[in-house]
Each structure stands twice: as structure tokens, then as C-alpha cells.
Write a protein that holds these residues in place. Structure first.
Motif, PDB file in Angstrom:
ATOM      1  N   ARG A 177      -2.821  -0.359  -5.540  1.00  0.00           N
ATOM      2  CA  ARG A 177      -1.549  -1.583  -3.909  1.00  0.00           C
ATOM      3  C   ARG A 177      -1.652  -2.647  -4.149  1.00  0.00           C
ATOM      4  O   ARG A 177      -3.156  -3.541  -4.789  1.00  0.00           O
ATOM      5  N   GLN A 211      -8.676 -13.775  -0.863  1.00  0.00           N
ATOM      6  CA  GLN A 211      -9.072 -12.669  -0.230  1.00  0.00           C
ATOM      7  C   GLN A 211     -10.478 -12.882   0.137  1.00  0.00           C
ATOM      8  O   GLN A 211     -11.075 -12.132   1.525  1.00  0.00           O
ATOM      9  N   GLU A 212     -11.403 -13.538  -0.497  1.00  0.00           N
ATOM     10  CA  GLU A 212     -12.827 -14.678   0.798  1.00  0.00           C
ATOM     11  C   GLU A 212     -12.627 -14.848   1.860  1.00  0.00           C
ATOM     12  O   GLU A 212     -13.451 -14.249   3.014  1.00  0.00           O
ATOM     13  N   LYS A 213     -11.550 -15.419   2.159  1.00  0.00           N
ATOM     14  CA  LYS A 213     -11.392 -16.997   3.122  1.00  0.00           C
ATOM     15  C   LYS A 213     -10.334 -16.018   4.279  1.00  0.00           C
ATOM     16  O   LYS A 213     -10.319 -16.593   5.695  1.00  0.00           O
ATOM     17  N   THR A 215      -9.728 -10.065   3.887  1.00  0.00           N
ATOM     18  CA  THR A 215     -10.554  -9.498   2.526  1.00  0.00           C
ATOM     19  C   THR A 215      -9.763  -7.951   2.237  1.00  0.00           C
ATOM     20  O   THR A 215     -10.037  -7.696   1.611  1.00  0.00           O
ATOM     21  N   THR A 216      -9.138  -7.670   2.884  1.00  0.00           N
ATOM     22  CA  THR A 216      -8.243  -6.385   2.842  1.00  0.00           C
ATOM     23  C   THR A 216      -7.652  -6.069   1.430  1.00  0.00           C
ATOM     24  O   THR A 216      -7.339  -5.474   0.709  1.00  0.00           O
ATOM     25  N   ALA A 273      -6.186  -6.863  -2.312  1.00  0.00           N
ATOM     26  CA  ALA A 273      -6.638  -5.776  -3.300  1.00  0.00           C
ATOM     27  C   ALA A 273      -6.093  -6.366  -5.143  1.00  0.00           C
ATOM     28  O   ALA A 273      -5.673  -6.314  -5.006  1.00  0.00           O
ATOM     29  N   ASP A 325       1.331  -1.369   0.112  1.00  0.00           N
ATOM     30  CA  ASP A 325       0.399  -0.050   0.180  1.00  0.00           C
ATOM     31  C   ASP A 325       0.557   1.086   0.445  1.00  0.00           C
ATOM     32  O   ASP A 325       1.861   1.177   0.480  1.00  0.00           O
TER      33      ASP A 325
END
Lengths: 265, 207
Positions: free
Chosen positions: A101, A45-47, A50-51, A53, A14
């Protein structure tokens, strides 16, 4: 059915918070069959986090959003199958562009360059053929061979993997347009039989066409299998030579262009 | 609603009825897209852009940002559960008990949704999008299931094992609206097919 587990090493960065990016490992169970890298990244991303990008849309190799470097090779995440890779997969953003990001890069520059390419231009008569007593469909009809030539270039989905892999774009920052996408675009216009603008000089002088040394990497990574180097860059280079460096061809070409009412951009 | 123009399936599937095929809606879009586009342009030409209160904007910003805190329920897990429920129980061939249990599940998920939050910031945070989308998904899912329970017949793409026949009494549309926190529903009759069209189709189409 989780058949095996792979380790996904994903680039996390980031620019607002981190000084530099780092690779973080995630364990992802895989499914036999058609699982692709995008599925694995979305699993993370899902499990797991979640941040993370990522940019993706269609998952059908049509939108050109999920471009990344998978095991250091530019590829679409949605078109790279897990079972063609080993147990350890690195996923990094395209390194030729600034990172917004994580895996998302800012590809705006490409659109800025694209807007500089001279537009499709036809002879004035074609815009109003009725004035000369000709039918619209007659003057605009073109041969199938010309349609097919342009069709190959129109397959481009603007994933910018060709720009990413190009060592000239990466190393030189020379104002070189980057082959691929932009020369393909220019070539598709130049090869249109009704277009009267010759973009070779423009590409050579402003686009840095001469920097390309035909390593054909862009052709190699193109997910649409466009023969970028063979069918777009080399013909444009030849046009530039004819137009600017070869005295005999220069004379012939200029005369031909004058006869056809073509202009040099 | 004044100023809202719609075309295609969102405009209540004008000619497709309960039979919703991709090709049909494409024709729908072309015809009614043109009509609504022209009407919208005409409507807009002598109207001013509505004023929006700053406080309303701020309220919406606060609502969106309220999902941004660590430690809540992961929205992706709820999306998965909702997807599974809708695929298994509200699929092509439906039946009463399954629809009822799907509705129960959706109401449970609605409660669970209140605890949803995601970590991270505003930039490229897909978790935040999912948290926002999930609310709409739940509303749409609830509307679908409630309407499917209400319609005790089989018509078009809506097939119920417990009511396999088309029912003449169900020549009507179901409408839903929001009242407080609950979903209200009612039916409105559809207009009778004009005589000249009746001549063109088989009687079972309009009966």
C-alpha cells in the motif's frame, strides 16, 4: 520556523481498491537544517492524511525500512535531506517490488532468495578442535585483512535499494538473484578464510550472475557505501570464470580446492 | 502475577534504584535476564497454555476496530500535545506547580482521547497504531506524573526544585494500580541495605 514550502508528490495506491496508483500533491513547510524526506512524509501522515502508509523505524539509516524512490532515485527517506532537493519532490515506492500500500512494498522475495544461498560451512575439524588436541581459539583465528574484507559486506542493512535499482531485476525477471544484496551475502561467505564452499558456480547457474553487466548502479545507491560491484560481483564473476570457463585456471583451481578440502555448491 | 517473568528496568530496577543509567540496566538484563529466563522455562515446562475465550478475543478485536471511523480527533495531534507537556513540565528538574498542571493536562487529554478515531482500513494504518498507543502513553504519563508529585524529595534522576534534598523517609517505592477508571497509589518500604554492603559504600548512599 517554516522557511519554505515544498510540494511533496507522493504515490498513493491500494491494490485492493485502486486499479492503478496515482501521485497526490501535498504542501509541506520545511525547517532549515537537517530536515529529511521522512520528516516531510511523516508530516503528511500526521497532519494531512493519516491513512498514508509508510514503513520506517529508526530514522538513523540503520534499519533499512524506509527505502523509496525520491525524485526517481532509490534512496532512504531518512538519509535524504530536503535542502539537497528542489521545491518539488516525488516520493514513490520501490518499483522492483509489489506494492502493499502506498509507499510500502513487499520485499519477501529477497528473503526467499537469501535462504537459498549455501550456508557458512567449515571443515569438520573446526567444530571440535579439542579432539585433535588443538585449541578452539587457535583454529578459528583469522587474519585482520580477512576480517576487514567481510566487514564491508556485513555493513549491509538490507534496505534492498540495490535490488531496486538493478535493471536486470527490473527488466529481465530472469531468475537473476539481484546483485547486490545476495551476491554481497554470498561473497562475504566465499571470502571467509574458514569457509569451504565455493558459491561461484551456484551463483552463475542459479543466480544468473552473468546477467550483470557491471553498470555499478547498485554501488551508487548503497547507503552504506559498500563497493558492491567492485568488491563482491566482479570477484564472484572472476571465480565463476576460473571455475567453469578457463581450462588452465580450472585445473589449478580444482586442484587447489581439493587440497584445501573445498567443495562447489 | 503468576506466569509473568520480568528482567531489567521493568522488574523494578533492582540495583539501579532511582539512578537509571543505560550501562546499569545492561548489566541488569544480563544477570536477571538469565535468571528469569531459566525460571520461566522451568515454570513453563509443566504448565499448559492457558485457554482464551473466543469472546475475549472478539472483544479485543472490536476494541481495536472501534478506532476505525472517519471524523474523530486526530491521534497525532494529541501525541504532540502530550509530548510537549511532558517535555516542558515533567523534564529533568521538576517542581510541584508544573507537575500539577501537567497532570491536569493529561486528564484533559484522557477525556479528548475518547473522541479519537482514524480513517482507513486495517492494512498498514499507522494512524490506527498511534490511536492504540496513545491510550498506553496516557496511562504511562499519568503514572509518571502522579508518582513525581507524590515523591517530595530529590533522588537519583528525580530532581525537584521545591524539595532539593534527599529524604530518609522516602526510602520506599511507589506502586500504582487500576481501580475502576481511576489510578490508585501507595508506597511500599524498600528492604534495608545488608550490613556487608553498607561497609562498601558511603553512608549517604543508603541514607
Amino acid at each position: 520556523m517554516a522557511d519554505r514550502e515544498v510540494t511533496l508528490s507522493i504515490f498513493r495506491f491500494d491494490p485492493e481498491k485502486d486499479k492503478e496508483g496515482r501521485f497526490v500533491d501535498y504542501k509541506v513547510p520545511t525547517v532549515e537544517g537537517g530536515m529529511v524526506v521522512l520528516d516531510a512524509v511523516r508530516y503528511v501522515q500526521e497532519k494531512i492524511d493519516t491513512t498514508l502508509a509508510i514503513r520506517w523505524n529508526c530514522k538513523a539509516a540503520r534499519c533499512g525500512s524506509c527505502s523509496a524512490e525520491i525524485n526517481n532515485r532509490p534512496a532512504l527517506m531518512c538519509k535524504t535531506r530536503i535542502d539537497t532537493l528542489g521545491d518539488r519532490i516525488t516520493v514513490a515506492p520501490m518499483r522492483a517490488f509489489p506494492v502493499i500500500r502506498d509507499l510500502v512494498t513487499d520485499v519477501d522475495e529477497n528473503y526467499r532468495i537469501m535462504s537459498k544461498i549455501p550456508k557458512f560451512t567449515v571443515r569438520k575439524e573446526l567444530m571440535n578442535p579439542e579432539a585433535e588436541g588443538k585449541k578452539h581459539q587457535d583454529v578459528w583465528r583469522i587474519q585482520q585483512i580477512n576480517v576487514e574484507r567481510a566487514k564491508e559486506f556485513k555493513k549491509c542493512i538490507e534496505c534492498f535499494l540495490c535490488q531496486d535499482v538493478c535493471h536486470v531485476v527490473r527488466e529481465h525477471k530472469s531468475g537473476y538473484f539481484g546483485p547486490p544484496r545476495h551476491i554481497v551475502k554470498a561473497a562475504s561467505l566465499d571470502m571467509h578464510p574458514l569457509d569451504i564452499v565455493n558459491r561461484a558456480k551456484f551463483l552463475n547457474e542459479e543466480g544468473g550472475l552473468g546477467y550483470c553487466n557491471i553498470t555499478k548502479c547498485c554501488q551508487e545507491v548503497c547507503p552504506e557505501h559498500i563497493h558492491i560491484t567492485d568488491n563482491a560481483i566482479i570477484p564472484e564473476k572472476e571465480r565463476a570464470v576460473d571455475l567453469q570457463y578457463d581450462p588452465l585456471m580450472h585445473a589449478i583451481k580444482r586442484r587447489l580446492m581439493k587440497k584445501r578440502g573445498e567443495t562447489v555448491a | 502475577m503468576p506466569g509473568l517473568f520480568a528482567a531489567g528496568e521493568v522488574a523494578c530496577g533492582l540495583h539501579g534504584g532511582a539512578n537509571r543509567l543505560g550501562g546499569n540496566s545492561l548489566a541488569d538484563i544480563l544477570v536477571f535476564g538469565k535468571r528469569s529466563g531459566e525460571a520461566a522455562a522451568k515454570y513453563a515446562s509443566d504448565k499448559k497454555i492457558a485457554e482464551i475465550e473466543d469472546s475475549e478475543v472478539q472483544e479485543e478485536i472490536n476494541r481495536v476496530l472501534s478506532y476505525l471511523k472517519p471524523g474523530g480527533v486526530n491521534p497525532y495531534l494529541l501525541v504532540d500535545e502530550l509530548t510537549e507537556t511532558m517535555s516542558n513540565k515533567v523534564g529533568i528538574v521538576r517542581n510541584g506547580p508544573d507537575l500539577e498542571s501537567a497532570l491536569q493536562k493529561i486528564l484533559e487529554l484522557k477525556e479528548e482521547y475518547k473522541k479519537v478515531s482514524v480513517p482507513g482500513g486495517r492494512k498498514y494504518n499507522h494512524g490506527l497504531f498511534t490511536a492504540l498507543e496513545l491510550g498506553n502513553m496516557l496511562i504511562a504519563a499519568e503514572a509518571i506524573v502522579r508518582s513525581a508529585i507524590m515523591r517530595t524529595e530529590s533522588r537519583g534522576a528525580h530532581t525537584r526544585k521545591d524539595y532539593p534534598k534527599k529524604d530518609r523517609n522516602w526510602l520506599k517505592n511507589i506502586i500504582l494500580w487500576k481501580e475502576g477508571d481511576t489510578m490508585k497509589m501507595d508506597t511500599v518500604p524498600v528492604p534495608e541495605m545488608p550490613e556487608e554492603l553498607k561497609k562498601l559504600v558511603k553512608p549517604e548512599v543508603y541514607q
